[in-house]
Design an enzyme around this catalytic site. Structure first.
Site, mmCIF file in Angstrom:
data_model
loop_
_atom_site.group_PDB
_atom_site.id
_atom_site.type_symbol
_atom_site.label_atom_id
_atom_site.label_comp_id
_atom_site.label_asym_id
_atom_site.label_seq_id
_atom_site.Cartn_x
_atom_site.Cartn_y
_atom_site.Cartn_z
ATOM 1 N N ASP A 2 0.812 -1.212 0.000
ATOM 2 C CA ASP A 2 0.000 0.000 0.000
ATOM 3 C C ASP A 2 0.841 1.256 0.000
ATOM 4 O O ASP A 2 2.029 1.225 0.296
ATOM 5 C CB ASP A 2 -0.784 0.051 1.316
ATOM 6 C CG ASP A 2 -2.062 -0.731 1.221
ATOM 7 O OD1 ASP A 2 -2.395 -1.173 0.117
ATOM 8 O OD2 ASP A 2 -2.730 -0.880 2.265
ATOM 9 N N LYS A 15 -3.461 3.136 -2.753
ATOM 10 C CA LYS A 15 -4.615 3.944 -3.134
ATOM 11 C C LYS A 15 -4.854 4.977 -2.055
ATOM 12 O O LYS A 15 -4.624 4.753 -0.884
ATOM 13 C CB LYS A 15 -5.854 3.079 -3.320
ATOM 14 C CG LYS A 15 -6.228 2.260 -2.097
ATOM 15 C CD LYS A 15 -7.495 1.484 -2.353
ATOM 16 C CE LYS A 15 -7.699 0.347 -1.374
ATOM 17 N NZ LYS A 15 -7.694 0.707 0.022
ATOM 18 N N MET A 53 -7.545 9.224 9.733
ATOM 19 C CA MET A 53 -8.058 9.932 8.539
ATOM 20 C C MET A 53 -8.771 11.211 8.975
ATOM 21 O O MET A 53 -8.389 11.805 9.966
ATOM 22 C CB MET A 53 -8.956 9.011 7.718
ATOM 23 C CG MET A 53 -8.198 7.784 7.236
ATOM 24 S SD MET A 53 -9.189 6.538 6.443
ATOM 25 C CE MET A 53 -9.623 5.515 7.833
HETATM 26 N N1 SAH Z 1 -4.019 0.274 9.166
HETATM 27 C C1 SAH Z 1 -3.460 1.570 9.461
HETATM 28 C C2 SAH Z 1 -4.455 2.690 9.265
HETATM 29 C C3 SAH Z 1 -4.882 2.877 7.839
HETATM 30 S S1 SAH Z 1 -6.026 4.167 7.643
HETATM 31 C C4 SAH Z 1 -2.920 1.547 10.895
HETATM 32 O O1 SAH Z 1 -3.186 0.624 11.641
HETATM 33 O O2 SAH Z 1 -2.199 2.477 11.256
HETATM 34 C C5 SAH Z 1 -4.968 5.470 7.100
HETATM 35 C C6 SAH Z 1 -4.823 6.493 8.180
HETATM 36 O O3 SAH Z 1 -3.918 6.035 9.156
HETATM 37 C C7 SAH Z 1 -4.241 7.813 7.724
HETATM 38 O O4 SAH Z 1 -5.203 8.640 7.135
HETATM 39 C C8 SAH Z 1 -3.748 8.372 9.023
HETATM 40 O O5 SAH Z 1 -4.806 8.877 9.796
HETATM 41 C C9 SAH Z 1 -3.248 7.123 9.708
HETATM 42 N N2 SAH Z 1 -1.806 6.926 9.522
HETATM 43 C C10 SAH Z 1 -1.181 5.870 9.000
HETATM 44 N N3 SAH Z 1 0.164 6.009 9.078
HETATM 45 C C11 SAH Z 1 0.377 7.197 9.679
HETATM 46 C C12 SAH Z 1 1.549 7.907 10.081
HETATM 47 N N4 SAH Z 1 2.772 7.420 9.869
HETATM 48 N N5 SAH Z 1 1.388 9.096 10.692
HETATM 49 C C13 SAH Z 1 0.167 9.610 10.933
HETATM 50 N N6 SAH Z 1 -0.966 8.980 10.571
HETATM 51 C C14 SAH Z 1 -0.869 7.783 9.971
#
Ligand code: SAH
Length: 510
Positions: free
Chosen positions: A37, A64, A180
């Site tokens: 991803d 995506k 998000m």
């Molecule tokens: N599965 C992922 C989340 C995916 S949804 C998890 O467990 O972290 C995508 C959202 O995750 C982004 O919009 C943001 O809000 C958050 N996100 C993922 N990586 C991030 C990072 N390094 N720093 C800040 N927010 C992050």
């Protein structure tokens, strides 16, 4: 069920590659295909190539970013996973953070189960916990929060109505961690306040959490949306709301490391950059690697002749780890080992070269005070046993003549054997030039004069001059100045360690 085909839904963690699980790393090393991803750190893909493979790993980028066609694409991703596994492949489905936290990993698991494809789930460190921790915020804290809610701020744009009950969340107390939802942040915070949450509740936004480029913004529930807009934070951002946010004054650590926020270029050949890059990154720097040179083999006839008749020499002198490595490989190819040097005395310019020799079972007989050729020469002179000695001098093409000339001056007979040359590399030069032009780079490190010249050639004079240089020692500094660049930092001891120390203790001014 297919025989060998299997899909591993692997959590990549939030960004810092060190937060990948051991199980995840093991699977990346051994898999046949990776489907990844946008939010999985691409640096992790390098793990797939650490071992030699008969066929290279297949890489599928299905990144995506929250578009309206996301759900259609999701079907394609599921179909791809089924297809790869059905072909008998071991597939790593690498997903940012944890695969089952707002990652649609569960939908992929459902599709795999329905298709009868074997799968396993490897949890990951989720961004909501990790980005908070790297910003100095514990999601729970005795006396401040006894619960934590993970909630998505982004609602499916096709859905007409909100499904999150914000006023219930406002009443629940505890910590709210919002994934998000940057676009809907103003509405979300207003709903929480309307639901009864105090407007002065501490709130934070963490962009690119756990990456060297992490940015944080601290405010209160009623000012957060404005603050985020003012600071220009855009996805990916984790938002944390609750009293625990105030703890960051005491326990922030990541952004307080000495080189945090510094963008530093490493120009060493990629085979040799790991130590310097790793040390700078550990101090918080964002390291940009642009290998200016790479090691290229030269004609080894003279080397082989010397190895065939080592007993005629009294001394062997090495000027770099590369020289040691290439010499040793040639020695082993010849069926010989360290015993072939039993009658020789050995010299090295610096401790890294001496260390490489020791790895081969060879201890040096002379230690220079400073790690430059002049100092080694002085140490040899003081021994008083070089007159009439036969010296094998193993070096790079184009190396300075200080040592061979000086040794001859002491009465030695010197055979200069060329082992390799530094050829221009310049991978990533175009991208780096852009960052230099936009003034983003704070420092460019140089560990050899040849790297300075190759760097300026690859980048161009004007861009190269936009950032100050840090040099490993006086000879390299001379080359930096000769190229028209500013030497902001010079290591007082000419080693990687010395260079890192000089950079870490530099008084930085914006
Ligand atoms: N599965 C992922 C989340 C995916 S949804 C998890 O467990 O972290 C995508 C959202 O995750 C982004 O919009 C943001 O809000 C958050 N996100 C993922 N990586 C991030 C990072 N390094 N720093 C800040 N927010 C992050």
């Amino acid at each position: 069920m297919t025989d060998a085909g299997v899909v591993y839904l692997v959590g990549a963690g939030p960004g810092d590659p060190g937060l990948l699980t051991l199980r995840g790393a093991e699977l990346l090393v051994g898999c046949d295909a990776i489907v990844y991803d946008a939010l999985a750190n691409p640096a992790l893909l390098a793990l797939a190539s650490v071992t030699e493979r008969a066929t290279p790993v297949e890489l599928h980028d299905v990144g995506k970013r929250g578009g309206v066609d996301a759900s259609a694409r999701q079907e394609d991703i599921c179909a791809l996973l089924v297809q790869l596994a059905s072909a008998g492949k071991r597939v790593v489905r690498l997903k940012g953070g944890d695969p089952f936290v707002f990652g649609r990993g569960s939908e992929e698991a459902q599709a795999l189960a329905a298709a009868g494809v074997r799968f396993e789930v490897i949890p990951g460190v989720t961004a909501g916990i990790a980005a908070a921790a790297y910003a100095g915020i514990p999601v729970t804290h005795r006396g401040a929060a006894t619960s934590v809610t993970f909630v998505t701020g982004h609602e499916d744009p096709l859905k007409p109505a909100e499904t999150v009950d914000w006023s219930a969340l406002a009443r629940a107390g505890g910590t709210i961690v919002l994934y998000m939802g940057m676009k809907t942040l103003r509405r979300t915070t207003a709903e929480l306040i309307a639901g009864g949450m105090p407007p002065d509740t501490p709130a934070a936004a963490v962009q690119w959490g756990t990456y060297p480029k992490q940015r944080t913004c601290f405010a209160t529930l009623d000012t957060l949306a404005d603050a985020v807009k003012r600071e220009g934070l855009t996805a990916p951002v984790i938002t944390i709301i609750g009293p625990v946010v105030a703890l960051r004054d005491e326990i922030a650590w990541f952004e307080r490391r000495p080189l945090f926020g510094r963008r530093i270029v490493v120009t060493r050949a990629s085979a040799q950059s790991a130590e310097l890059s790793g040390r700078l990154a550990a101090l918080g720097a964002e390291v940009i690697e642009m290998p200016a040179t790479r090691i290229e083999a030269t004609d080894h006839t003279a080397l082989r002749d010397a190895i065939a008749d080592l007993s005629r020499y009294d001394w062997a002198i090495f000027t770099s780890q590369n020289a040691v490595r290439i010499f040793w490989d040639a020695l082993r190819d010849d069926g010989a080992d360290a015993r072939a040097l039993a009658g020789l005395k050995i010299g090295a310019v610096g401790p890294a070269t001496a260390g490489a020799l020791l790895d081969c079972g060879l201890a040096v007989d002379v230690e220079p005070e400073r790690f430059v050729a002049e100092s080694l020469l002085e140490a040899l002179r003081q021994r008083g046993d070089l007159d009439g000695a036969r010296v094998l001098y193993a070096a790079a093409e184009g190396a300075r003549e200080v040592l061979p000339d000086g040794l001859r001056g002491l009465g030695a007979v010197v055979d200069r054997v060329v082992l390799y040359r530094s050829a221009p590399d310049g991978a990533g030069a175009a991208a780096l030039k852009q960052r230099l032009d936009s003034g983003e780079v704070h420092l460019v490190t140089f560990t050899s004069a040849s790297a300075v010249r190759a760097f300026v050639n690859a980048i161009g004079k004007d861009a190269a001059r936009t950032a100050p240089g840090a040099s490993i020692g006086p000879i390299t500094s001379e080359a930096v100045r000769a190229a028209g660049l500013d030497v902001a930092i010079e290591a007082s001891e000419s080693t990687i360690d010395g260079l890192v120390q000089a950079i870490a203790s530099h008084p930085w001014h914006e």
